[in-house]
Design an enzyme around this catalytic site. Structure first.
Site, PDB file in Angstrom:
ATOM      1  N   TRP A  42     -15.619   3.220  -8.329  1.00  0.00           N
ATOM      2  CA  TRP A  42     -15.036   2.055  -7.628  1.00  0.00           C
ATOM      3  C   TRP A  42     -14.185   1.315  -6.491  1.00  0.00           C
ATOM      4  CZ3 TRP A  42     -18.903  -1.824 -10.172  1.00  0.00           C
ATOM      5  CH2 TRP A  42     -18.723  -2.919  -9.617  1.00  0.00           C
ATOM      6  N   ASP A  43     -13.925   1.521  -4.781  1.00  0.00           N
ATOM      7  CA  ASP A  43     -13.206   0.567  -3.835  1.00  0.00           C
ATOM      8  C   ASP A  43     -13.551  -0.489  -4.104  1.00  0.00           C
ATOM      9  OD1 ASP A  43     -10.913   1.505  -3.039  1.00  0.00           O
ATOM     10  OD2 ASP A  43     -11.397   3.348  -1.910  1.00  0.00           O
ATOM     11  N   TRP A 101       1.209  -1.295   0.407  1.00  0.00           N
ATOM     12  CA  TRP A 101      -0.118   0.159  -0.218  1.00  0.00           C
ATOM     13  C   TRP A 101       1.019   1.420   0.092  1.00  0.00           C
ATOM     14  CZ3 TRP A 101      -0.902   3.617   4.381  1.00  0.00           C
ATOM     15  CH2 TRP A 101      -1.879   4.418   3.784  1.00  0.00           C
ATOM     16  N   CYS A 141     -10.612   1.889  -7.825  1.00  0.00           N
ATOM     17  CA  CYS A 141      -9.306   2.242  -7.092  1.00  0.00           C
ATOM     18  C   CYS A 141      -9.561   0.935  -6.093  1.00  0.00           C
ATOM     19  CB  CYS A 141     -10.110   2.957  -6.472  1.00  0.00           C
ATOM     20  SG  CYS A 141      -9.511   3.634  -4.972  1.00  0.00           S
ATOM     21  N   ASP A 144      -3.095   5.667  -3.471  1.00  0.00           N
ATOM     22  CA  ASP A 144      -2.847   6.972  -1.983  1.00  0.00           C
ATOM     23  C   ASP A 144      -1.710   7.435  -2.187  1.00  0.00           C
ATOM     24  OD1 ASP A 144      -5.148   5.910  -1.925  1.00  0.00           O
ATOM     25  OD2 ASP A 144      -5.296   4.390  -0.228  1.00  0.00           O
ATOM     26  N   ASP A 174     -16.218  11.742  -2.163  1.00  0.00           N
ATOM     27  CA  ASP A 174     -15.432  10.106  -1.785  1.00  0.00           C
ATOM     28  C   ASP A 174     -16.446   9.696  -0.567  1.00  0.00           C
ATOM     29  OD1 ASP A 174     -12.982   8.656  -1.067  1.00  0.00           O
ATOM     30  OD2 ASP A 174     -12.443   9.181  -2.691  1.00  0.00           O
ATOM     31  N   ASP A 175     -16.043   8.677  -0.221  1.00  0.00           N
ATOM     32  CA  ASP A 175     -16.862   7.929   1.278  1.00  0.00           C
ATOM     33  C   ASP A 175     -17.535   9.034   1.908  1.00  0.00           C
ATOM     34  OD1 ASP A 175     -16.835   5.969   2.944  1.00  0.00           O
ATOM     35  OD2 ASP A 175     -14.976   5.730   2.567  1.00  0.00           O
TER      36      ASP A 175
HETATM   37  C1  GLA Z   1      -9.332   3.927  -0.239  1.00  0.00           C
HETATM   38  C2  GLA Z   1      -9.181   4.811  -1.217  1.00  0.00           C
HETATM   39  C3  GLA Z   1      -9.079   6.601  -0.677  1.00  0.00           C
HETATM   40  C4  GLA Z   1     -10.178   6.147  -1.135  1.00  0.00           C
HETATM   41  C5  GLA Z   1     -10.875   6.113   0.181  1.00  0.00           C
HETATM   42  C6  GLA Z   1     -11.897   6.370   1.177  1.00  0.00           C
HETATM   43  O1  GLA Z   1      -8.162   4.313   0.656  1.00  0.00           O
HETATM   44  O2  GLA Z   1      -7.542   4.687  -1.826  1.00  0.00           O
HETATM   45  O3  GLA Z   1      -8.511   7.118  -1.565  1.00  0.00           O
HETATM   46  O4  GLA Z   1     -11.397   6.739  -1.261  1.00  0.00           O
HETATM   47  O5  GLA Z   1     -10.546   4.316   0.165  1.00  0.00           O
HETATM   48  O6  GLA Z   1     -12.462   5.175   2.063  1.00  0.00           O
END
Ligand code: GLA
Length: 728
Positions: free
Chosen positions: A479-480, A201, A528, A550, A368-369
């Site tokens: 899409w994570d 990561w 993602c 990230d 985002d999230d």
């Molecule tokens: C992952 C993604 C980030 C972000 C977070 C949200 O870690 O890589 O870019 O979207 O999730 O929880």
């Protein structure tokens, strides 16, 4: 004809403009590999198969063994388990008697124009039947009735081919596929460096290389996804090959789950490479009449170094892997809320971001999230894909209208394959996540994994997503996928099919993604997985771009993006400027520009000076978009431990313009540095946009130029934009 069959010698020859791949139907219908390398016009290479045949009591076929043939030492086109070939096996099928001895021999073949799609799996495609030619070889294991079809498609204009395998059970008894690699490739020598992309990561796809050694060397994933730690890419570069010269063979699996790339150097110092689904924790029950398709392996040959290998991958993927409306369309310049706000936002805050972003020239806001369920931190609500109206007062439509009214498009985040234990979905359906009887479920980022092998689970997630996407004007979806698979079992499958779940999970994800892409073709999908934990060609088939990492520190990104460029084109590399503090905004922009480009910061916090730089970057983004995204990549200086600079450039197809970027990672005492550019036309003259100096391509590539007057302190960078001048 790119694929031919010489009836008298029973030799297949698969040609691209630069490569030939040759194999033979040998006595007793064994398929024996003969040659893979630079294009040769003729096929008289039968002698290449002959190897010293006695490794150690090497077994022989009773009929032809005395001719000096042994499957233990000759190069085999598709190696089988348990019948004499003691090296790594591409295929092992356990039959109803309980043994896994396998032996497939040639039956017939057909050659046809075009390329068939693979059942349930992403694969390269053709626009017209003239783009590629396919050879399908039928083989059979006479004892068990396993029919194995070997598929080869040649992309003649690219120096590339694809491979896949389909197994059919033509018997009246079930059989279990224990391993089915997508290809086996043989080389007569071991004078290669094995290059691959390892990481973790925030450090994905770091290039590493080592010389082949006797024995087996492998890269694998058993994380359930292609993973941060190893990418499904390996290359074999000849000992004397460099970035610009020599032979390089690249292999990339179009698959997003557990993979294996195994390379064995045997007693003859010959090399065998097999690549496909990781056999660890894999076993597929094939009932009579059923068939199984292995994912596609892309094979690229370059006789102009590793750089040309990468450019072939880039062209091939841009034209024959990336699909849909966004294939060649200019991507929106977006700002993403994650690093700016994390979970702490509401509608007014997002609109305030959008207002500022608009002033800077940004085109899309991505929320985002944190917008759904009661997701105020990462401990809850995955699976509850309905809008949190305490955060977004007035709902999603009202927020999107406000953002659209400012002139920005709107994007949203999902993590469809996951479920939080603290969610309405989990409370209603605890059996919907992956689990095995009697074991605690491991937790990862506070979440469990949905059983994507189940249609009812996929239908539920699809309906939840589709209702948001149907009722709101959404232009983009991120899409994570934020954890590894563990306790991989499905509540619906019988015991003898539990080891199918890893692969069924991937097939289920592909099916769900395919449905979203088909119903909402206008949506730009960006994949993602905690950054680039699932950056592979399988995902690129559905999403034309993937969040690369990230890690948004531009100096660390150099290594990540450099490794990524080994096989993935720049248009696929999600890259943003963030507020991280190691370098100034110029360098952040110059590095992110070698990707989709965008911002991941709070625009309200930018200083006047930073706003000025961002506005200039937005202009540059438009000015350089075509040369970067439709040009060819040339790597000049790798960001290795020994180099203090990193440099690369893009040259347009007609070689009339080029953009080169230089980054100083760490200042060194004596920064005087000559660099030779690459990829230009030696006969053209180019003007440097900034200095107005005019030089020939020949001068810039052979004499090069001195960088001594350019910025060289830690973290600085600059670009050189060259344009052809007709009348110098
Ligand atoms: C992952 C993604 C980030 C972000 C977070 C949200 O870690 O890589 O870019 O979207 O999730 O929880």
């Amino acid at each position: 004809m790119p694929i031919s069959f010489d009836e008298s010698k029973r030799i297949f020859k698969l040609d691209t403009k630069t490569s030939s791949y040759i194999f033979q139907v040998f006595e007793q219908n064994y398929l024996v590999h003969l040659y893979y390398g630079a294009y040769i016009p003729d096929n008289g290479v039968e002698d290449l198969a002959m190897r010293c045949c006695n490794a150690s009591f090497s077994p022989a076929n009773a009929i032809i063994g005395e001719h000096g043939f042994s499957v233990d030492s000759w190069p085999m086109e598709y190696s089988c388990n348990g019948t004499g070939d003691m090296r790594i096996s591409a295929l092992a099928i356990k039959n109803h008697c309980g043994n896994a001895s396998t032996d497939v021999r040639y039956v017939s073949h057909r050659i046809f124009k075009g390329k068939p799609a693979l059942c349930g799996l992403p694969s390269l495609y053709t626009m017209s039947d003239d783009d590629a030619t396919t050879l399908e070889i039928e083989t059979i294991d006479k004892v068990t009735g396993a029919k194995v079809f070997l598929l080869y498609t040649v992309f003649e204009n690219y120096g590339a081919m694809t491979r896949s395998v389909r197994v059919e059970n033509s018997s009246d008894k079930p059989m279990d596929i224990q391993r089915v690699y997508s290809a086996c490739v043989e080389f007569p020598t071991m004078d290669y460096n094995m290059m691959h992309l390892y990481g973790m990561w925030c450090k994905e796809r770091t290039l590493t290389s080592h010389h082949l050694a006797h024995g087996i060397q492998s890269v694998h994933s058993k994380r359930g996804s292609s993973s941060h730690t190893h990418n499904p890419f390996v290359a074999l570069a000849k000992d004397d090959a460099t970035e610009d010269f020599g032979e390089a063979f690249g292999f990339n699996l179009v698959y997003s789950g557990n993979f294996a790339a195994d390379i064995e150097v045997d007693f003859n110092s010959s090399t065998r490479l097999i690549m496909g689904i990781n056999p660890t924790d894999f076993c597929w029950r094939l009932d009579p009449g059923e068939s199984f398709t292995a994912p596609e392996l892309v094979m690229v040959y370059s006789n102009a170094g590793v750089g040309e290998m990468s450019r072939i991958f880039h062209r091939l993927y841009s034209n024959h892997l990336i699909r849909g409306e966004w294939k060649n369309k200019k991507r929106p310049l977006l700002i993403n809320s994650w690093e700016a706000a994390y979970f702490d936002f509401d509608d007014d805050k997002l609109v305030a971001f959008a207002e500022r972003a608009k002033e800077l020239g940004i085109e899309m806001l991505v929320m985002d999230d944190g917008w759904f369920g009661v997701r105020n931190d990462d401990r809850r609500s995955l699976g509850d894909w309905y809008v949190n109206e305490n955060k977004l007062k007035g709902g999603l439509s009202s927020l999107i209208e406000r953002v659209n009214a400012l002139g920005l498009n709107f994007g949203i985040w999902y993590e469809p394959e996951m479920i939080s234990p603290d969610s309405d979905l989990y409370r209603a359906h605890p059996d919907w996540c992956l689990q095995v009887p009697g074991r605690e479920k491991s937790i990862g980022r506070n979440q469990y994994i949905l059983d994507m092998s189940r249609k009812d689970v996929r239908d539920n997630i699809y309906e939840q997503m589709a209702s948001v996407l149907r009722n709101n004007k959404i232009d983009y979806v991120k899409w994570d996928f934020n954890r590894n698979l563990t306790e991989v079992g499905s509540a619906l499958l019988p015991p003898e099919r539990q080891q199918e779940v890893y692969h069924r999970f991937v097939l289920g994800t592909y099916e769900l993604m395919g449905r979203i892409v088909n119903e909402f073709p206008h949506i730009l999908l960006e994949n993602c997985s905690g950054g680039g934990g699932r950056f592979d060609p399988g995902m690129l088939y559905f999403s034309p771009q993937i969040w690369c990492s990230d890690n948004t520190d531009p100096i660390e990104r150099l290594t990540i993006q450099f490794g990524t460029s080994m096989c993935y084109p720049v248009s696929t590399v999600g890259a943003h400027v963030s507020a991280c503090s190691r370098t100034g905004y110029e360098t952040k922009g110059n590095v992110a520009m070698s990707g989709t480009f965008g911002y991941e910061l709070d625009p309200i916090k930018l200083t006047e000076e930073e706003r000025r730089i961002v506005k200039k970057q937005v202009k540059d983004y438009h000015k350089y978009y075509d040369v970067i995204h439709f040009g060819d990549l040339y790597r000049l200086i790798a960001p290795t431990e020994n180099s203090h600079r990193c440099a690369w450039g893009y040259v347009s197809q007609d070689k009339s313009e080029a953009l080169f970027t230089f980054v100083t990672m760490l200042r060194c005492q004596n920064p005087t540095f000559y660099v030779r550019l690459k990829g230009l036309d030696p006969d053209k003259y180019y003007i440097d946009d900034e200095t107005d100096e005019i030089h020939s391509g020949a001068l810039l590539m052979n004499a090069g130029f001195n960088l001594k007057n350019r910025p060289c302190s830690d973290g600085t960078s600059y670009t050189i934009y060259l344009k052809e001048v007709k009348n110098k």
